[in-house]
Design an enzyme around this catalytic site. Structure first.
Site, PDB file in Angstrom:
ATOM      1  CB  CYS A   1      -0.892   0.054   1.162  1.00  0.00           C
ATOM      2  SG  CYS A   1      -1.902   1.624   1.497  1.00  0.00           S
TER       3      CYS A   1
ATOM      4  CB  CYS B   1       0.248   1.694   4.182  1.00  0.00           C
ATOM      5  SG  CYS B   1      -1.314   1.137   4.031  1.00  0.00           S
TER       6      CYS B   1
END
Length: 117
Positions: A33, A36
């Site tokens: 991600c 993230c």
């Protein structure tokens, strides 16, 4: 007390998050991600700056999905702000550091977290 985010598993969630005496930020994330990865260094700095006042935890949803499912996490990163075992705020998506720090201060304004900053 720690000045770094703690990586936790589903099995540790209740003990480390829900039973914590300190407020907790839970970061539901995954290695693939991009957003993230953008938030990770910000959370590292928050963990350092607020050490002893709050705990930052990280749950890799690829390996530990039980609590993400229980909390209805549909997108990552999702940050849960938990105090006394209760979710008091949820943030989905990445934020700039200034905005994330403002969120931490406002969410935990009634605790000793703000005094730490």
């Amino acid at each position: 007390m720690t000045d770094k985010p703690i990586h936790i598993s589903d099995a540790e969630f209740e003990e480390k998050v829900l039973n914590s005496k300190l407020p907790v930020i839970v970061d539901f994330w995954a290695p693939w991600c991009g957003p993230c990865r953008m938030v990770a260094p910000i959370l590292d700095r928050i963990a350092t700056d607020y050490a002893g006042k709050l705990i930052v935890t990280k749950v890799n949803t690829d390996e530990n999905s039980e609590w993400a499912i229980k909390y209805g996490v549909q997108g990552i990163p999702t940050l849960l702000f938990i105090k006394d075992g209760e979710v008091i705020r949820e943030q989905v998506g990445a934020l700039q550091e200034t905005h994330l720090r403002e969120l931490v201060d406002s969410v935990f304004a009634d605790s000793e977290v703000v005094a730490a900053a």
